[in-house]
Design an enzyme around this catalytic site. Sequence first.
Site, PDB file in Angstrom:
ATOM      1  N   HIS A  65       0.818  -1.213   0.000  1.00 31.65           N
ATOM      2  CA  HIS A  65       0.000   0.000   0.000  1.00 31.65           C
ATOM      3  C   HIS A  65       0.856   1.269   0.000  1.00 31.65           C
ATOM      4  O   HIS A  65       1.952   1.293   0.552  1.00 31.65           O
ATOM      5  CB  HIS A  65      -0.908   0.026   1.229  1.00 31.65           C
ATOM      6  N   LYS A  75       6.055   6.557   6.928  1.00 31.80           N
ATOM      7  CA  LYS A  75       5.523   5.661   7.956  1.00 31.80           C
ATOM      8  C   LYS A  75       6.670   5.193   8.832  1.00 31.80           C
ATOM      9  O   LYS A  75       7.765   4.930   8.346  1.00 31.80           O
ATOM     10  CB  LYS A  75       4.893   4.406   7.332  1.00 31.80           C
ATOM     11  N   TYR A 135       1.547   1.881  13.486  1.00 34.35           N
ATOM     12  CA  TYR A 135       2.033   2.747  12.412  1.00 34.35           C
ATOM     13  C   TYR A 135       1.920   4.200  12.854  1.00 34.35           C
ATOM     14  O   TYR A 135       0.847   4.631  13.260  1.00 34.35           O
ATOM     15  CB  TYR A 135       1.141   2.643  11.188  1.00 34.35           C
ATOM     16  N   ASP A 171      -6.371  -6.398  -2.234  1.00 35.14           N
ATOM     17  CA  ASP A 171      -4.980  -6.692  -2.594  1.00 35.14           C
ATOM     18  C   ASP A 171      -4.887  -7.803  -3.631  1.00 35.14           C
ATOM     19  O   ASP A 171      -4.052  -7.755  -4.537  1.00 35.14           O
ATOM     20  CB  ASP A 171      -4.168  -7.059  -1.352  1.00 35.14           C
TER      21      ASP A 171
END
Length: 186
Positions: A65, A75, A135, A171
């Site tokens: 992603h 991130k 995250y 996905d």
Amino acid sequence: MSRFTVTELPLPGLKLVERRLMSDARGFLARLFCSEELAAAGWRKPVVQINHTCTVRQGAVRGMHFQLPPYAEMKLVSCLKGEVWDVAVDLRAGSPTFLQWHAECLSAQNARALLIPEGFAHGFQVMSDGAELLYCHSAPYSPQAEAGLHPQDPRLAIAWPLPVADLSQRDATRPFLEPSYAGVIL
């Protein structure tokens, strides 16, 4: 005294962050994020969103992603429980490491995190049942900027350590990259 050791990885901008645990007989304290200390590693934006994921089954893959500009994000990915094989793919147009990937084992025990710069796709494979990730994001999630790669795209040739399992519908149905794909312009 820094609570982090930062190591440059083979893809420019991608960093391994190792935390120094402060521990005694009661347990430990780990600093998960410090903007001042991580600025030297390239984190120059505020944390605007923090997400916590739990993936139940070993072998499950989430990713790959990313968000398109102008919503591209950095991130900092940490494993709080279990173990994951964390992967980043360089999607930056013109980068000498364009479409190359790098992976690191992140676990609750090794106190490591992956600092993923803008212009990279991210995903992971769960190596133990019940893995949990935290995250820190430099940009809020923006549905119109959501993008991703198929985790089994032959052009990426990611060497997943276990058979790929439990892909989400989103996905699993992502198309493979077109030969003309030239990357993300930041």
